[in-house]
Write a protein that holds these residues in place. Sequence first.
Motif, mmCIF file in Angstrom:
data_model
loop_
_atom_site.group_PDB
_atom_site.id
_atom_site.type_symbol
_atom_site.label_atom_id
_atom_site.label_comp_id
_atom_site.label_asym_id
_atom_site.label_seq_id
_atom_site.Cartn_x
_atom_site.Cartn_y
_atom_site.Cartn_z
ATOM 1 N N ASN A 20 45.166 58.793 38.674
ATOM 2 C CA ASN A 20 45.672 59.354 37.417
ATOM 3 C C ASN A 20 45.406 58.457 36.208
ATOM 4 N N VAL A 21 44.916 57.267 36.450
ATOM 5 C CA VAL A 21 44.610 56.338 35.356
ATOM 6 C C VAL A 21 43.181 56.579 34.892
ATOM 7 N N LYS A 22 43.016 56.866 33.615
ATOM 8 C CA LYS A 22 41.688 57.055 33.028
ATOM 9 C C LYS A 22 41.566 56.126 31.835
ATOM 10 N N LEU A 23 40.556 55.267 31.869
ATOM 11 C CA LEU A 23 40.384 54.269 30.820
ATOM 12 C C LEU A 23 38.973 54.314 30.268
ATOM 13 N N PHE A 24 38.833 54.055 28.975
ATOM 14 C CA PHE A 24 37.538 53.749 28.391
ATOM 15 C C PHE A 24 37.685 52.478 27.582
ATOM 16 N N GLU A 25 36.574 51.967 27.070
ATOM 17 C CA GLU A 25 36.442 50.625 26.474
ATOM 18 C C GLU A 25 36.315 49.608 27.618
ATOM 19 N N SER A 26 35.118 49.070 27.765
ATOM 20 C CA SER A 26 34.791 48.252 28.940
ATOM 21 C C SER A 26 35.684 47.030 29.095
ATOM 22 N N ARG A 27 36.047 46.386 27.997
ATOM 23 C CA ARG A 27 36.850 45.165 28.112
ATOM 24 C C ARG A 27 38.283 45.472 28.557
ATOM 25 N N ALA A 28 38.799 46.611 28.154
ATOM 26 C CA ALA A 28 40.120 47.031 28.639
ATOM 27 C C ALA A 28 40.059 47.336 30.129
ATOM 28 N N ILE A 29 38.962 47.952 30.556
ATOM 29 C CA ILE A 29 38.794 48.277 31.979
ATOM 30 C C ILE A 29 38.718 47.005 32.813
ATOM 31 N N THR A 30 37.957 46.021 32.353
ATOM 32 C CA THR A 30 37.831 44.782 33.132
ATOM 33 C C THR A 30 39.178 44.077 33.256
ATOM 34 N N GLN A 31 39.979 44.108 32.190
ATOM 35 C CA GLN A 31 41.287 43.469 32.254
ATOM 36 C C GLN A 31 42.208 44.206 33.233
ATOM 37 N N TYR A 32 42.158 45.516 33.234
ATOM 38 C CA TYR A 32 42.962 46.305 34.173
ATOM 39 C C TYR A 32 42.619 45.935 35.616
ATOM 40 N N ILE A 33 41.324 45.893 35.912
ATOM 41 C CA ILE A 33 40.892 45.576 37.275
ATOM 42 C C ILE A 33 41.284 44.148 37.650
ATOM 43 N N ALA A 34 41.093 43.212 36.714
ATOM 44 C CA ALA A 34 41.388 41.806 36.997
ATOM 45 C C ALA A 34 42.877 41.583 37.236
ATOM 46 N N TYR A 35 43.728 42.251 36.472
ATOM 47 C CA TYR A 35 45.174 42.139 36.680
ATOM 48 C C TYR A 35 45.591 42.818 37.988
ATOM 49 N N LEU A 36 45.078 44.026 38.217
ATOM 50 C CA LEU A 36 45.469 44.796 39.393
ATOM 51 C C LEU A 36 45.076 44.086 40.677
ATOM 52 N N HIS A 37 43.915 43.408 40.660
ATOM 53 C CA HIS A 37 43.408 42.737 41.858
ATOM 54 C C HIS A 37 43.368 41.222 41.642
ATOM 55 N N SER A 38 44.409 40.695 41.040
ATOM 56 C CA SER A 38 44.420 39.266 40.699
ATOM 57 C C SER A 38 44.333 38.366 41.931
ATOM 58 N N ALA A 39 44.802 38.845 43.062
ATOM 59 C CA ALA A 39 44.795 38.023 44.277
ATOM 60 C C ALA A 39 43.523 38.205 45.097
ATOM 61 N N ARG A 40 42.606 39.025 44.630
ATOM 62 C CA ARG A 40 41.409 39.345 45.410
ATOM 63 C C ARG A 40 40.157 38.807 44.725
ATOM 64 N N GLY A 41 39.198 38.340 45.516
ATOM 65 C CA GLY A 41 37.907 37.925 44.960
ATOM 66 C C GLY A 41 38.030 36.772 43.988
ATOM 67 N N THR A 42 37.114 36.732 43.039
ATOM 68 C CA THR A 42 37.105 35.679 42.028
ATOM 69 C C THR A 42 38.310 35.825 41.114
ATOM 70 N N GLN A 43 39.016 34.718 40.880
ATOM 71 C CA GLN A 43 40.147 34.728 39.965
ATOM 72 C C GLN A 43 39.602 34.692 38.536
#
Length: 218
Positions: free
Chosen positions: A84-107
């Motif tokens: 249900n989450v729909k985002l545009f603007e690439s930098r906002a999207i990257t921040q969403y992913i980085a926060y949501l998966h903060s414990a996964r992959g590269t910090q």
Amino acid sequence: MDYRRLVSKLMPSWKREAEVKMLEGYKIHGHPFSTNTRRVLAVLLEKGLLYEPITVDLKSGEHKSESFLSLNPFGQVPVFEDENVKLFESRAITQYIAYLHSARGTQLLSLESEETLATLTMWMEIEAHQFDPFASRLTWEQVIKPLYGLETDHTVVKENEAGLEQVLNVYEKRLGESRFLACNTFTLVDLHHLPNIQYLFETPTKTLLENRPRYVGG
């Protein structure tokens, strides 16, 4: 900061992702040539996340179609969907992913204190408002326009190289104080630069980067 190594690591294959089973449920409406799309692909790769790529035909103007405008009224790629989450603007999207998966992959976030958060935010703004306008115009003129059979405007290239050079001078000084732009670890700040850096290394503008050893190889 070895951008040559980073860009080779962070640019995934749009076609390859289309062939794997989507597990996370993410969809990206974009185009593989788009720097903004690639910015989002980079953070997904750093986090080891799969996604469903949906190609938007920019040449035919699909991004201005009624169906796409229902996703992004500004008619720009990418659009990111997470149920249900729909985002545009690439930098906002990257921040969403980085926060949501903060414990996964590269910090990709450095949030040890209010000061580090503010510094991270400041450098993300610098990339968006100081670096990107010059870098994106140079990418458009020297890489994207030829792909569409358009002629490069070398006056525009010269003007924007002069502007980019001033920004890179600031970066080079900063990297004498810090291993990466925001702090001593790789963050979203550095990742946000990668799509344009990758393209510019394929143009004569690469000399501006190569002449700053801390920026491209430190």
